[in-house]
Design a protein around this motif. Structure first.
Motif, short mmCIF file in Angstrom:
data_model
loop_
_atom_site.label_atom_id
_atom_site.label_comp_id
_atom_site.label_asym_id
_atom_site.label_seq_id
_atom_site.Cartn_x
_atom_site.Cartn_y
_atom_site.Cartn_z
N ARG A 154 -3.11 5.95 0.94
CA ARG A 154 -2.75 4.85 1.84
C ARG A 154 -4.44 4.16 1.68
O ARG A 154 -4.94 3.06 1.48
CB ARG A 154 -2.55 3.92 3.56
CG ARG A 154 -1.96 3.65 3.09
CD ARG A 154 -1.19 3.32 4.72
NE ARG A 154 -1.14 2.37 5.20
CZ ARG A 154 -0.08 1.46 4.93
NH1 ARG A 154 1.22 1.39 4.30
NH2 ARG A 154 -0.05 -0.08 5.59
N THR B 217 -6.89 3.93 -1.08
CA THR B 217 -6.50 3.06 -1.91
C THR B 217 -6.93 1.38 -0.94
O THR B 217 -7.58 0.73 -1.83
CB THR B 217 -4.89 2.83 -1.43
OG1 THR B 217 -4.39 3.92 -2.82
CG2 THR B 217 -4.84 1.46 -2.38
N ILE B 218 -6.86 1.19 0.13
CA ILE B 218 -8.29 0.41 1.21
C ILE B 218 -9.38 0.45 0.89
O ILE B 218 -9.98 -0.56 0.83
CB ILE B 218 -7.64 1.08 2.65
CG1 ILE B 218 -5.85 0.45 2.95
CG2 ILE B 218 -8.78 0.39 3.42
CD1 ILE B 218 -5.45 0.91 4.46
N LEU C 55 0.52 -1.22 -0.25
CA LEU C 55 0.28 -0.20 -0.21
C LEU C 55 0.80 1.61 0.08
O LEU C 55 2.18 1.40 0.55
CB LEU C 55 -0.80 0.08 1.71
CG LEU C 55 -1.84 -0.97 1.07
CD1 LEU C 55 -2.16 -1.17 2.56
CD2 LEU C 55 -3.17 -1.25 0.03
N PRO C 56 -0.02 2.69 -0.44
CA PRO C 56 0.79 3.99 -0.46
C PRO C 56 1.42 4.30 0.97
O PRO C 56 0.97 3.65 1.12
CB PRO C 56 0.13 4.68 -1.24
CG PRO C 56 -0.39 4.06 -1.66
CD PRO C 56 -1.12 2.43 -0.67
N LEU C 57 2.12 4.28 1.16
CA LEU C 57 3.28 5.14 2.22
C LEU C 57 2.13 6.66 2.41
O LEU C 57 2.29 6.83 4.07
CB LEU C 57 4.42 5.34 2.48
CG LEU C 57 5.67 4.06 2.09
CD1 LEU C 57 7.23 4.82 2.41
CD2 LEU C 57 4.92 3.27 3.43
N ASP C 58 1.69 7.23 1.59
CA ASP C 58 1.31 8.22 2.08
C ASP C 58 -0.18 8.30 3.08
O ASP C 58 -1.15 7.91 2.20
CB ASP C 58 0.98 9.20 1.13
CG ASP C 58 0.07 10.45 1.18
OD1 ASP C 58 0.65 11.84 1.39
OD2 ASP C 58 -1.17 10.82 0.86
N PRO C 59 -0.40 8.74 4.03
CA PRO C 59 -1.33 7.89 5.13
C PRO C 59 -3.00 7.85 4.17
O PRO C 59 -3.95 7.32 3.74
CB PRO C 59 -1.25 9.59 5.65
CG PRO C 59 -0.14 10.01 6.27
CD PRO C 59 -0.10 10.00 4.84
#
Length: 261
Positions: free
Chosen positions: A14, A17-18, A7-11
């Motif tokens: 992230r 995407t979830i 998953l992307p690191l940017d909160p």
């Protein structure tokens, strides 16, 4: 299978995407079944849970409940995007534009040095944004809790001078409504009793509003104290070691009032 490490690191990216994954064919059956309508009551519950955390000054719970409310914002935006209506990014763009537009004293050339001036500007801008609203009372949500809605209606009415001069007016009205309830009870007229109870509550809201007290909060606090007292008495009655002769409800109620004034 989706892996958390992918998953992307940017909160923000992230969590977006979830949400997309959860709503996908490979996601969660429950999440895929949800609609705007199915989520309505759950969103209301989360809002009330946040209010409870705020009243308790519970910072951890506040963080948790804010996250739950944000989840609903993401959920509705994701559903809208799938239906081709708007995306979460559109929501953010709309919010940014609205905040700038409604704060011309911060982001523009207007000035407002007091809260009252800010409120007047805010109302003027809202009126320009909603030209289709013909009445002051347009836009009040149908599903507001009754006490909050009553206060909203009364506040709007005050703008066209339909208001009491001071709190003495609604206080006299409360006494009048009580008399009318007693009369309706003597007549055993259930329809009239219901109406008079409504009038009484409406007058109490008016009285509370003019004193600067939120009636919803006042009732919630009284309900909480009542619950604590009842729980205390319930526990005392369950206590086998408690002297049977002392299990007098009036005495227990007085003791509960001393413990929870």
């Amino acid at each position: 299978m989706n892996q958390p490490e992918s998953l992307p690191l940017d909160p923000l990216l992230r969590v977006l995407t979830i949400m997309t994954i959860l709503r996908s064919p490979q996601g969660c059956p429950w999440d895929r079944e949800q609609t705007h309508r199915s989520l309505k009551t759950k969103l209301i519950e989360e809002c009330y849970e946040l209010l409870e955390a705020i009243d308790q000054e519970d910072q951890f719970s506040m963080k948790e409940e804010l996250a739950d409310i944000l989840l609903h914002v993401l959920f509705h935006a994701q559903i809208a995007q799938e239906e081709g209506n708007f995306s979460f990014w559109d929501v953010l763009d709309y919010l940014s534009a609205k905040l700038i537009r409604r704060h011309p004293h911060v982001f523009g050339s207007q000035s407002a040095s007091t809260t009252d001036e800010v409120y007047k500007n805010w109302e003027k801008i809202k009126k320009e944004e909603k030209p289709d609203r013909e009445s002051l009372f347009d836009g009040i949500p149908i599903y507001l809790p009754a006490l909050i809605k009553a206060m909203k209606l009364q506040s709007k009415a005050s703008k066209i001078n339909l208001d009491w001069k001071d709190s003495q007016g609604p206080l006299s009205k409360i006494q009048e409504e009580l008399s009318e309830i007693q009369e309706a009870c003597k007549e055993k007229n259930e329809v009239k009793i219901k109406k008079e109870i409504g009038d009484l509550l409406f007058s109490v809201v008016n009285f509370s509003r003019l004193l600067g007290i939120d009636p919803e909060e006042a009732l919630a606090e009284s309900s909480l104290i009542f619950e604590k007292r009842c729980r205390f008495i319930e526990q005392e009655l369950k206590n086998d070691s408690y002297p049977e002769a002392s299990k007098d409800l009036d005495k227990l109620w007085q003791k509960a009032k001393e413990k929870y004034p």
